[in-house]
Write an enzyme that holds these catalytic residues in place. Structure first.
Site, short mmCIF file in Angstrom:
data_model
loop_
_atom_site.label_atom_id
_atom_site.label_comp_id
_atom_site.label_asym_id
_atom_site.label_seq_id
_atom_site.Cartn_x
_atom_site.Cartn_y
_atom_site.Cartn_z
N TYR A 112 0.87 -1.18 0.00
CA TYR A 112 0.00 0.00 0.00
C TYR A 112 0.90 1.23 0.00
O TYR A 112 2.00 1.19 -0.53
CB TYR A 112 -0.96 -0.07 1.21
CG TYR A 112 -2.16 0.83 1.08
CD1 TYR A 112 -2.94 0.81 -0.08
CD2 TYR A 112 -2.52 1.70 2.10
CE1 TYR A 112 -4.04 1.63 -0.21
CE2 TYR A 112 -3.63 2.53 1.98
CZ TYR A 112 -4.38 2.49 0.82
OH TYR A 112 -5.46 3.31 0.69
N ARG A 165 -6.78 10.90 -9.59
CA ARG A 165 -6.01 11.56 -8.52
C ARG A 165 -5.39 10.47 -7.66
O ARG A 165 -5.82 10.21 -6.54
CB ARG A 165 -6.93 12.46 -7.69
CG ARG A 165 -6.17 13.37 -6.72
CD ARG A 165 -7.13 14.02 -5.75
NE ARG A 165 -7.87 13.05 -4.96
CZ ARG A 165 -7.40 12.46 -3.88
NH1 ARG A 165 -6.19 12.72 -3.45
NH2 ARG A 165 -8.14 11.59 -3.22
N LYS A 183 -5.81 -1.72 -1.83
CA LYS A 183 -6.80 -1.46 -0.78
C LYS A 183 -7.49 -2.76 -0.36
O LYS A 183 -7.67 -3.04 0.83
CB LYS A 183 -7.82 -0.45 -1.30
CG LYS A 183 -8.87 -0.02 -0.30
CD LYS A 183 -8.33 0.96 0.71
CE LYS A 183 -8.08 2.31 0.14
NZ LYS A 183 -7.74 3.32 1.17
N GLU A 255 -12.32 5.39 -4.68
CA GLU A 255 -10.92 5.68 -4.38
C GLU A 255 -10.30 6.58 -5.44
O GLU A 255 -10.39 6.29 -6.64
CB GLU A 255 -10.11 4.38 -4.33
CG GLU A 255 -10.18 3.65 -3.02
CD GLU A 255 -9.47 4.37 -1.90
OE1 GLU A 255 -8.41 4.97 -2.12
OE2 GLU A 255 -9.99 4.35 -0.78
N ASP A 256 -9.67 7.65 -4.99
CA ASP A 256 -8.80 8.47 -5.83
C ASP A 256 -9.47 8.99 -7.09
O ASP A 256 -8.87 9.04 -8.17
CB ASP A 256 -7.52 7.70 -6.18
CG ASP A 256 -6.62 7.57 -4.96
OD1 ASP A 256 -6.94 8.16 -3.93
OD2 ASP A 256 -5.58 6.87 -5.06
N ASP A 278 -38.63 3.86 1.53
CA ASP A 278 -39.73 3.08 0.98
C ASP A 278 -40.16 3.59 -0.39
O ASP A 278 -40.79 2.86 -1.17
CB ASP A 278 -40.95 3.12 1.91
CG ASP A 278 -40.70 2.31 3.16
OD1 ASP A 278 -41.32 2.61 4.19
OD2 ASP A 278 -39.89 1.38 3.10
N ASP A 279 -39.84 4.86 -0.70
CA ASP A 279 -40.22 5.43 -1.98
C ASP A 279 -39.28 5.00 -3.10
O ASP A 279 -39.56 5.23 -4.28
CB ASP A 279 -40.25 6.96 -1.91
CG ASP A 279 -41.33 7.46 -0.98
OD1 ASP A 279 -41.14 8.53 -0.39
OD2 ASP A 279 -42.35 6.76 -0.84
N ASN A 431 0.28 12.01 1.39
CA ASN A 431 1.00 10.88 0.82
C ASN A 431 1.46 11.22 -0.59
O ASN A 431 0.85 12.06 -1.25
CB ASN A 431 0.09 9.64 0.76
CG ASN A 431 -0.09 8.98 2.10
OD1 ASN A 431 0.85 8.79 2.83
ND2 ASN A 431 -1.32 8.63 2.43
#
Length: 593
Positions: A112, A165, A183, A255-256, A278-279, A431
């Site tokens: 990651y 991104r 992920k 994500e991103d 409910d609609d 990051n």
């Protein structure tokens, strides 16, 4: 890693699950779900048509893991380690997670952030085997049939990106697939969500990255990113196809996506897809974004800091570096936590300031202010020409960096925080590592070890001149999303409300020990992340059932036993057929007289 093993030659499991499979022979070894390498037993090899296809040695999983770990230790380049680990995942899934979980602190930064960002930039050059599902804008009208090509019939969690991104690296187009893959690895490693229940998806609508458009190894569409109505129509079709294929309980994590689309899609789909009404004809899947996980772990860090600073959350004044969707999402969750502590929403917002590339968000500013930012616009406090000016004038107790602009928490800023606060809180969350607002060494050294520091990417322990060692806390959203996702999947929640996130933040903060705080940590060690995630899933599951948010019945009486019983483990299954005798049955016919 394996030094913790009792013995390298002990059996890898005392209890073996028997799993039925129709596959035989080499396909068993080519499927990462079923491959065990040389750990297939002699009887399995003979019965399943594997005999002779493997060397005669029969190995334990321990020996296999030791081999891979020794090979990893010979490597120094993080990208090479990433390629090697992903190769294990492609061949032997359980062994991959065994290796990853045994040394999660060292290997999470490989699978990651930050290494996955580098892997994404090089995706076309290190490509071995496709992972996940690729859907292009040219596939409009056919997404449902593409989902039918995915080999797993039942999916509980989807992570999707359009690659615009990727971390702090910008538009990487289809190369962004590394993010959903990474992920979902953490979904399994951290929370024990079964890997076959996870689906990574990359939606390719082109890229505005000129370098990639000129790269002969680029693997996506050679066209500029489509920003027309066709893009929105494609995302709409994707959401509907996921519901149609996998049902109302499917968890979808965005994500991103680009800044301009991230909040827009959350607002567009959250009410339609996440709230039971409910609609609405049919029930819709749950939606969670990466930003919400970021929000939770930051609030958890602030809650944990209360014990170290002696201040409640409502006593803090916070200054953000960055005023985009991440800053706004974090700020809104902090406001919710403050209001839960008895403060009005108006007063809570007054305690949060934001500084972007144009300066402070203040009334009368020449540069335009987005409607999402208006809640955090304040009267001008004085002449502010730099972030350092903002620190000296506003006098925050915490600074939070989410700008992705690099080392903007300068030495002067850190020293100013140290002079203003006995225990300054410094969060450098951007990051990858080179985008972080400051280093852990600067934060601890320039405040004489008094700061409470967290970063988005990992930093090495810091030793001060006094000999005191500080272990930086990585405020990684991996502390949050696997545990929340597991609870949501198990309890049948149809709408992930902010109260669920706040409960998760509290649970994470509760798991920070006094010893952690004494070492400068605001989060538990990553080595404990599986137990952290499971405990979070237990607490969140209990919370949603108690508050009428769960829709999976019957309600489990013992939530802890229920959650722990579902956690996937890395022990090998047996693929032998179920062989048994019929009691009292005569195998031969009676003699005819």
């Amino acid at each position: 890693m394996l030094s913790r093993l009792q013995a390298a030659v002990r059996p890898c499991a005392t209890a073996v699950r028997w799993v039925h499979t129709k596959e035989k022979g080499k396909p068993l070894m080519l499927n990462p779900h079923t491959n065990k390498g040389m750990a297939f037993t002699l009887l399995e090899r003979q019965v399943l048509g594997l005999h002779g296809l493997l060397p005669p040695k029969i190995e334990t999983q321990d020996i296999q893991a030791l081999r891979f770990q020794k090979n990893l230790n010979k490597m120094t380049d993080p990208l090479q380690k990433y390629i090697y680990l992903m190769g294990i995942q492609e061949r032997n899934e359980r062994l991959f997670y065994r290796v990853l979980m045994e040394d999660i602190e060292a290997l999470m930064p490989i699978v990651y952030t930050p290494t996955v960002g580098l892997a994404c930039t090089q995706y076309g050059h290190i490509f071995r085997r496709p992972k996940g599902l690729f859907i292009s804008i040219l596939d409009r009208g056919h997404i449902r049939s593409i989902l039918d090509n995915w080999p797993e019939p039942s999916v509980a969690a989807v992570v999707v990106t359009d690659g615009e991104r990727i971390l702090g690296l910008g538009d990487l187009g289809v190369y962004g697939m590394g993010i959903p893959v990474g992920k979902l690895c953490l979904y399994t490693a951290c929370a024990g969500i079964r890997p076959e229940k996870c689906l990574p998806v990359c939606i390719d609508v082109g890229t505005d990255n000129e370098t990639l458009l000129k790269d002969p190894f680029y693997m996506g569409l050679y066209q500029k990113r489509d920003r027309s109505q066709l893009y929105d129509d494609l995302i709409d079709e994707f959401m509907e196809a996921i519901v149609d294929k996998y049902g109302q309980d499917t968890l979808i994590q965005f994500e991103d996506f680009g800044n301009h689309n991230a909040f827009r899609f959350l607002k567009k789909y959250r009410e339609k897809y996440c709230t039971f009404n409910d609609d609405i004809q049919g029930l819709k899947p749950r939606l969670i974004s990466e930003f919400e996980a970021v929000f939770i772990f930051l609030v958890a860090g602030l809650l944990a800091a209360q014990r170290a600073t002696g201040k409640s959350l409502n006593d803090h004044k916070l200054l953000f570096l960055g005023a985009g969707e991440a800053a706004l999402g974090i700020a809104n969750l902090i406001v919710m936590a403050m209001t839960e502590g008895g403060m009005s929403q108006t007063e809570a917002r007054k305690r949060i300031w934001m500084f972007d590339k144009y300066g402070l968000l203040v009334q009368g500013r020449a540069q335009a202010i987005d409607s999402n930012q208006e809640a955090f616009v304040h009267p001008n406090p004085g002449e502010v020409n730099s972030f350092l000016d903002a620190v000296n004038i506003i006098k925050p107790s915490a600074i939070i960096g989410v700008s992705g602009a690099g080392r903007l928490f300068t030495h002067e800023v850190i020293k100013a925080m140290g002079s203003l606060n006995e225990r300054p809180i410094i969060f450098a969350l951007s990051n990858p590592t080179n985008k972080a607002e400051c280093t852990a060494e600067d934060a601890y050294t320039l405040t004489q070890g008094r700061c409470l520091f967290a970063s988005g990417s990992p930093f090495e322990p810091v030793t001060l001149d006094s000999g005191r060692v500080f272990t930086p806390g990585q405020g990684n959203n991996a502390y949050i999303f696997p545990g929340v996702a597991l609870a949501v999947i198990l309890s049948g929640v149809r709408h992930i409300s902010d109260t669920i996130f706040l409960e998760a933040a509290k649970t994470l903060a509760e798991q920070v020990t006094d010893e952690d705080l004494s070492q400068g940590r605001l989060y538990p060690p990553l080595s404990n992340i599986r137990e952290v995630s499971v405990r979070m899933a237990i607490k969140v599951t209990t919370f949603v059932y108690a508050n009428g948010m769960a829709f999976r019945y019957p309600e489990p009486v013992n939530k802890e036993a229920y959650v722990r019983s579902t956690v996937w483990n890395i022990s090998y299954d047996s693929f032998l057929p179920d062989i048994y005798e019929w009691p009292g049955f005569l195998m031969s016919a009676p003699t005819v007289t």
